[in-house]
Design a protein around this motif. Structure first.
Motif, PDB file in Angstrom:
ATOM      1  N   LEU A 192       6.616   0.568  -1.699  1.00 28.64           N
ATOM      2  CA  LEU A 192       7.100   0.054  -0.419  1.00 28.64           C
ATOM      3  C   LEU A 192       8.561  -0.386  -0.518  1.00 28.64           C
ATOM      4  CD1 LEU A 192       3.968  -1.976   0.722  1.00 28.64           C
ATOM      5  CD2 LEU A 192       4.998  -0.055   1.971  1.00 28.64           C
ATOM      6  N   SER A 193       8.970  -0.898  -1.684  1.00 27.16           N
ATOM      7  CA  SER A 193      10.356  -1.335  -1.845  1.00 27.16           C
ATOM      8  C   SER A 193      11.318  -0.152  -1.865  1.00 27.16           C
ATOM      9  CB  SER A 193      10.513  -2.158  -3.130  1.00 27.16           C
ATOM     10  OG  SER A 193      10.493  -1.326  -4.287  1.00 27.16           O
ATOM     11  N   TRP A 194      10.819   1.045  -2.127  1.00 22.12           N
ATOM     12  CA  TRP A 194      11.659   2.236  -2.126  1.00 22.12           C
ATOM     13  C   TRP A 194      11.830   2.841  -0.728  1.00 22.12           C
ATOM     14  CZ3 TRP A 194       9.777   5.332  -7.066  1.00 22.12           C
ATOM     15  CH2 TRP A 194      10.111   4.592  -8.203  1.00 22.12           C
ATOM     16  N   LEU A 195      11.119   2.300   0.231  1.00 22.25           N
ATOM     17  CA  LEU A 195      11.295   2.710   1.621  1.00 22.25           C
ATOM     18  C   LEU A 195      12.286   1.764   2.296  1.00 22.25           C
ATOM     19  CD1 LEU A 195       7.589   3.382   2.685  1.00 22.25           C
ATOM     20  CD2 LEU A 195       9.253   5.011   1.772  1.00 22.25           C
ATOM     21  N   PRO A 196      12.898   2.175   3.405  1.00 22.90           N
ATOM     22  CA  PRO A 196      13.809   1.269   4.109  1.00 22.90           C
ATOM     23  C   PRO A 196      13.110  -0.033   4.497  1.00 22.90           C
ATOM     24  CG  PRO A 196      14.039   3.498   4.943  1.00 22.90           C
ATOM     25  CD  PRO A 196      12.857   3.515   4.034  1.00 22.90           C
ATOM     26  N   ALA A 197      13.827  -1.141   4.423  1.00 21.38           N
ATOM     27  CA  ALA A 197      13.250  -2.434   4.782  1.00 21.38           C
ATOM     28  C   ALA A 197      12.815  -2.447   6.242  1.00 21.38           C
ATOM     29  CB  ALA A 197      14.251  -3.552   4.514  1.00 21.38           C
ATOM     30  N   ASP A 198      13.597  -1.814   7.104  1.00 17.29           N
ATOM     31  CA  ASP A 198      13.269  -1.699   8.525  1.00 17.29           C
ATOM     32  C   ASP A 198      12.809  -0.274   8.794  1.00 17.29           C
ATOM     33  OD1 ASP A 198      13.005  -1.751  11.241  1.00 17.29           O
ATOM     34  OD2 ASP A 198      15.096  -2.267  11.676  1.00 17.29           O
ATOM     35  N   LEU A 199      11.540  -0.117   9.094  1.00 16.51           N
ATOM     36  CA  LEU A 199      10.975   1.200   9.353  1.00 16.51           C
ATOM     37  C   LEU A 199      10.761   1.459  10.837  1.00 16.51           C
ATOM     38  CD1 LEU A 199       8.373   1.339   6.431  1.00 16.51           C
ATOM     39  CD2 LEU A 199      10.385   2.803   6.682  1.00 16.51           C
ATOM     40  N   SER A 200      11.389   0.671  11.664  1.00 16.66           N
ATOM     41  CA  SER A 200      11.208   0.825  13.111  1.00 16.66           C
ATOM     42  C   SER A 200      11.559   2.238  13.543  1.00 16.66           C
ATOM     43  CB  SER A 200      12.090  -0.174  13.863  1.00 16.66           C
ATOM     44  OG  SER A 200      11.751  -1.499  13.522  1.00 16.66           O
ATOM     45  N   GLY A 201      10.660   2.848  14.283  1.00 15.50           N
ATOM     46  CA  GLY A 201      10.884   4.190  14.779  1.00 15.50           C
ATOM     47  C   GLY A 201      10.631   5.293  13.764  1.00 15.50           C
ATOM     48  N   ARG A 202      10.340   4.952  12.514  1.00 11.09           N
ATOM     49  CA  ARG A 202      10.093   5.955  11.483  1.00 11.09           C
ATOM     50  C   ARG A 202       8.601   6.329  11.459  1.00 11.09           C
ATOM     51  NH1 ARG A 202      14.339   5.760   7.553  1.00 11.09           N
ATOM     52  NH2 ARG A 202      16.117   4.732   8.560  1.00 11.09           N
ATOM     53  N   ARG A 203       8.332   7.590  11.176  1.00 12.60           N
ATOM     54  CA  ARG A 203       6.955   8.046  11.020  1.00 12.60           C
ATOM     55  C   ARG A 203       6.673   8.209   9.534  1.00 12.60           C
ATOM     56  NH1 ARG A 203       3.436  12.957  12.178  1.00 12.60           N
ATOM     57  NH2 ARG A 203       1.522  11.982  12.963  1.00 12.60           N
ATOM     58  N   VAL A 204       5.608   7.577   9.071  1.00 14.43           N
ATOM     59  CA  VAL A 204       5.272   7.538   7.643  1.00 14.43           C
ATOM     60  C   VAL A 204       3.875   8.093   7.436  1.00 14.43           C
ATOM     61  CG1 VAL A 204       4.878   6.026   5.650  1.00 14.43           C
ATOM     62  CG2 VAL A 204       6.778   5.552   7.218  1.00 14.43           C
ATOM     63  N   LEU A 205       3.727   8.945   6.428  1.00  9.32           N
ATOM     64  CA  LEU A 205       2.415   9.430   6.016  1.00  9.32           C
ATOM     65  C   LEU A 205       1.990   8.703   4.760  1.00  9.32           C
ATOM     66  CD1 LEU A 205       0.012  11.436   6.106  1.00  9.32           C
ATOM     67  CD2 LEU A 205       1.412  12.998   4.724  1.00  9.32           C
ATOM     68  N   ASP A 206       0.829   8.065   4.813  1.00  5.14           N
ATOM     69  CA  ASP A 206       0.205   7.496   3.619  1.00  5.14           C
ATOM     70  C   ASP A 206      -0.820   8.525   3.155  1.00  5.14           C
ATOM     71  OD1 ASP A 206      -0.964   6.053   1.616  1.00  5.14           O
ATOM     72  OD2 ASP A 206      -1.512   4.324   2.848  1.00  5.14           O
ATOM     73  N   ALA A 207      -0.431   9.342   2.190  1.00  7.00           N
ATOM     74  CA  ALA A 207      -1.235  10.480   1.742  1.00  7.00           C
ATOM     75  C   ALA A 207      -2.212  10.027   0.669  1.00  7.00           C
ATOM     76  CB  ALA A 207      -0.318  11.578   1.208  1.00  7.00           C
ATOM     77  N   GLY A 208      -3.473   9.922   1.030  1.00  2.00           N
ATOM     78  CA  GLY A 208      -4.471   9.340   0.145  1.00  2.00           C
ATOM     79  C   GLY A 208      -4.494   7.840   0.352  1.00  2.00           C
ATOM     80  N   CYS A 209      -4.728   7.441   1.590  1.00  2.00           N
ATOM     81  CA  CYS A 209      -4.533   6.031   1.996  1.00  2.00           C
ATOM     82  C   CYS A 209      -5.586   5.087   1.458  1.00  2.00           C
ATOM     83  CB  CYS A 209      -4.485   5.930   3.517  1.00  2.00           C
ATOM     84  SG  CYS A 209      -6.023   6.445   4.346  1.00  2.00           S
ATOM     85  N   GLY A 210      -6.745   5.608   0.992  1.00  4.61           N
ATOM     86  CA  GLY A 210      -7.784   4.711   0.503  1.00  4.61           C
ATOM     87  C   GLY A 210      -8.215   3.723   1.574  1.00  4.61           C
ATOM     88  N   THR A 211      -8.241   2.442   1.231  1.00  6.80           N
ATOM     89  CA  THR A 211      -8.691   1.419   2.179  1.00  6.80           C
ATOM     90  C   THR A 211      -7.560   0.847   3.029  1.00  6.80           C
ATOM     91  OG1 THR A 211      -8.563  -0.245   0.418  1.00  6.80           O
ATOM     92  CG2 THR A 211     -10.698   0.805   0.793  1.00  6.80           C
ATOM     93  N   GLY A 212      -6.352   1.417   2.926  1.00  8.92           N
ATOM     94  CA  GLY A 212      -5.333   1.190   3.942  1.00  8.92           C
ATOM     95  C   GLY A 212      -4.316   0.094   3.729  1.00  8.92           C
ATOM     96  N   ALA A 213      -4.273  -0.562   2.573  1.00 19.63           N
ATOM     97  CA  ALA A 213      -3.367  -1.703   2.395  1.00 19.63           C
ATOM     98  C   ALA A 213      -1.903  -1.296   2.535  1.00 19.63           C
ATOM     99  CB  ALA A 213      -3.601  -2.360   1.034  1.00 19.63           C
ATOM    100  N   LEU A 214      -1.502  -0.193   1.911  1.00 23.25           N
ATOM    101  CA  LEU A 214      -0.100   0.224   1.984  1.00 23.25           C
ATOM    102  C   LEU A 214       0.276   0.617   3.400  1.00 23.25           C
ATOM    103  CD1 LEU A 214       1.815   2.324  -0.621  1.00 23.25           C
ATOM    104  CD2 LEU A 214       2.062   2.832   1.809  1.00 23.25           C
ATOM    105  N   ALA A 215      -0.603   1.333   4.078  1.00 30.74           N
ATOM    106  CA  ALA A 215      -0.327   1.758   5.451  1.00 30.74           C
ATOM    107  C   ALA A 215      -0.105   0.563   6.366  1.00 30.74           C
ATOM    108  CB  ALA A 215      -1.474   2.621   5.968  1.00 30.74           C
TER     109      ALA A 215
END
Length: 232
Positions: A52-75
């Motif tokens: 998550l720290s490697w993604l932009p701090a502000d993700l407003s308007g960005r579309r993100v795929l959590d590939a293999g999301c499991g139980t969803g914490a990262l998403a």
């Protein structure tokens, strides 16, 4: 994708839906777990924070795929930073847990959880893709094939993890083979960083991408390495 990818994907779907989803539900909660599983939980927490720290701090308007999301914490965390997140997992049971755990207030973000294949082109285009510990069961060439498929639909970055080939990890796999086959996941496929780099850099489908940051996290029985792909 290759026959080995399809075969391993089927094994993982069966394992998580028929054998492991209750254990995975407990591991990804605050419930007490054994000492070994506690190290896995701590390692996964560290890895999730790293990706998550490697993604932009502000993700407003960005579309993100959590590939293999499991139980969803990262998403959920990405959505709280403003992203529109699609979480996909081959396990319908894990997707069901992720939906149950989704908080009602995600600020300006949103999240949708869906069972299926991370490579399904119907999922559309993304700004960023995260694949945390969802590629560790595949051979190195299949890993690169998945990365190429994801990169083709991604504008910004792909961050993922692989199982690094280390003596400690090899020893853990040896011990794991003592458990009955029905009680353990399909084998992890360790790969050296040098081998993976060579395959990525030599794949024409990834010619517009370069390897960025990489970090290995080792916490007891959890050993995994993060790597970042960014457009050249």
């Amino acid at each position: 994708m290759s026959a080995t990818y399809s075969e391993r994907r089927g094994q993982l779907e069966t394992y998580f839906d028929r054998t492991a989803h209750e254990a995975w539900k407990r591991l990804t909660s605050d419930a007490p777990v054994s000492g070994i599983r506690a190290t896995v939980r701590a390692g996964r927490d560290d890895m999730r924070r790293t990706l998550l720290s490697w993604l932009p701090a502000d993700l407003s308007g960005r579309r993100v795929l959590d590939a293999g999301c499991g139980t969803g914490a990262l998403a959920v965390e990405a959505a709280r930073r403003g992203a529109r997140v699609l979480g996909i997992d081959i396990s319908a049971n894990l997707v069901g847990i992720a939906r149950e755990r989704t908080p009602s207030d995600l600020g300006g973000g949103a999240v949708e959880f869906r069972p299926g294949d991370m490579l399904d082109p119907a999922a559309g285009l993304f700004d960023h893709v995260v694949a945390m510990d969802s590629l560790i069961h595949y051979p190195d060439r299949d890993i690169v094939g998945v990365l190429a498929g994801l990169a083709a639909r991604t504008a910004g970055s792909v961050v993922f993890t692989f199982a690094p080939r280390t003596p400690a990890l090899a020893a853990m796999h040896f011990v794991g083979r003592a458990f009955p086959r029905g009680d353990r996941a399909p084998a992890i496929e360790p790969v050296t960083e040098a081998r993976l780099r060579a395959l990525i850099e030599g794949d024409p489908r990834l010619s517009q991408w370069r390897i960025g940051r990489t970090l290995r996290i080792s916490r007891g029985f959890y050993i995994s390495q993060a790597m970042e792909l960014v457009r050249s």
